[in-house]
Design an enzyme around this catalytic site. Structure first.
Site, PDB file in Angstrom:
ATOM      1  N   CYS A   2      23.613  -5.658  49.447  1.00 19.24           N
ATOM      2  CA  CYS A   2      24.701  -4.404  49.239  1.00 19.24           C
ATOM      3  C   CYS A   2      26.077  -4.729  49.647  1.00 19.24           C
ATOM      4  O   CYS A   2      25.807  -4.838  50.773  1.00 19.24           O
ATOM      5  CB  CYS A   2      23.848  -3.272  49.871  1.00 19.24           C
ATOM      6  SG  CYS A   2      24.697  -1.468  49.465  1.00 19.24           S
ATOM      7  N   GLU A 111      27.605  -2.402  42.412  1.00 19.27           N
ATOM      8  CA  GLU A 111      27.172  -4.173  42.420  1.00 19.27           C
ATOM      9  C   GLU A 111      27.740  -4.990  41.715  1.00 19.27           C
ATOM     10  O   GLU A 111      28.149  -4.488  40.318  1.00 19.27           O
ATOM     11  CB  GLU A 111      25.654  -4.838  42.189  1.00 19.27           C
ATOM     12  CG  GLU A 111      24.921  -5.602  42.077  1.00 19.27           C
ATOM     13  CD  GLU A 111      24.945  -6.645  43.814  1.00 19.27           C
ATOM     14  OE1 GLU A 111      26.249  -7.296  43.242  1.00 19.27           O
ATOM     15  OE2 GLU A 111      24.629  -6.134  44.739  1.00 19.27           O
TER      16      GLU A 111
END
Length: 266
Positions: A2, A111
């Site tokens: 992340c 992402e």
């Protein structure tokens, strides 16, 4: 992993979801990047009224974990994520896993899927819960003390293997802590790491949806809602387990899950 996330929920929803009273009205943040301050929830020292559990507090920490034994942050990699499978055994995270577990509220995370073709453009995704406006990631916290006596609260987000919804984009994802498990995760007095190991697993499939977005999110300077606008998805041949890191993210070499002064608080 992340490397970017957002927190845009209204303050009243945050207070109710997190069960904290001492939360000011934070402005919406659409592109939170490493080394920036992030809002986290910790277990307080006092007991909550009518409960045996500690009350919760909302505080700000620098996103970039620094173990207490680090002498010079310039000689230490930026740890924005910690692998849940190994964190309890790592010298960097062992103490925090036992004593300083936190919640990191988010509206979703970003992402990147990297194509197999060399030089081809990565596709960015805004990954958000299908139902509801907010989610809580599992995290760890440490207070680092400099030689001059100043202190900086720092934090990292715990990650695990991606579920079926995310695996085609990246092989890692943040750990989601359910609301009914907040107290157990934050209770470092009676709950050892082995007692909360069942919480450190991928969230069930269908919880998140991945929305393709433009590469505006790649730049830290882009902080407006336009970065969440959907775009047509490019579908090049994928590189298994790969992801393109955003420019200027501050991630460690190779985007490692375990890879510096503190900025102004919002």
């Amino acid at each position: 992993m992340c490397g970017r996330f957002a927190l845009i929920a209204k303050s009243d929803l945050l207070r109710e979801f997190l069960d904290v009273a001492d939360l000011d009205d934070p402005p919406p943040r659409y592109n939170i990047a490493p080394t920036q301050p992030i809002l986290v929830v910790v277990a307080g020292e006092k007991r909550a009224p009518g409960s045996n559990l500690p009350e919760r507090r909302a505080i700000l920490v620098r996103w970039g974990f620094l173990p207490g034994w680090v002498k010079d942050p310039r000689d230490f990699p930026l740890l924005i994520n910690a692998r849940a499978e190994t964190a309890v055994g790592k010298a960097s995270f062992r103490a925090a896993m036992r004593h300083r577990r936190i919640l990191v509220p988010a509206s979703g995370f970003f992402e990147w899927r990297r194509p197999a073709e060399k030089g081809a453009k990565s596709q960015a995704y805004w990954i958000r819960p299908r139902h509801g406006e907010i989610v809580a990631f599992a995290g760890l916290m440490e207070t680092w003390s400099s030689p001059d006596g100043s202190e900086v609260d720092t934090g990292a987000i715990l990650t695990t293997a991606a579920n079926g919804d995310i695996a085609h984009i990246h092989n890692r994802m943040p750990i989601v802590v359910r609301r009914e498990d907040f107290s157990r995760w934050l209770d470092c007095r009676t709950q050892e790491p082995r007692d909360v190991a069942d919480l450190m697993t991928p969230v069930e499939e269908g919880f998140f949806e991945a929305v393709p977005v433009s590469d505006r999110v790649n730049k830290v300077a882009n902080m407006g809602p336009e970065i969440l606008e959907p775009v047509a998805e490019e579908t090049p041949q994928e590189m298994p387990g790969g992801a393109g890191a955003p420019d200027g993210s501050g991630q460690g070499p190779g985007g490692s899950d375990e890879g510096p002064g503190q900025l102004s608080l919002f």
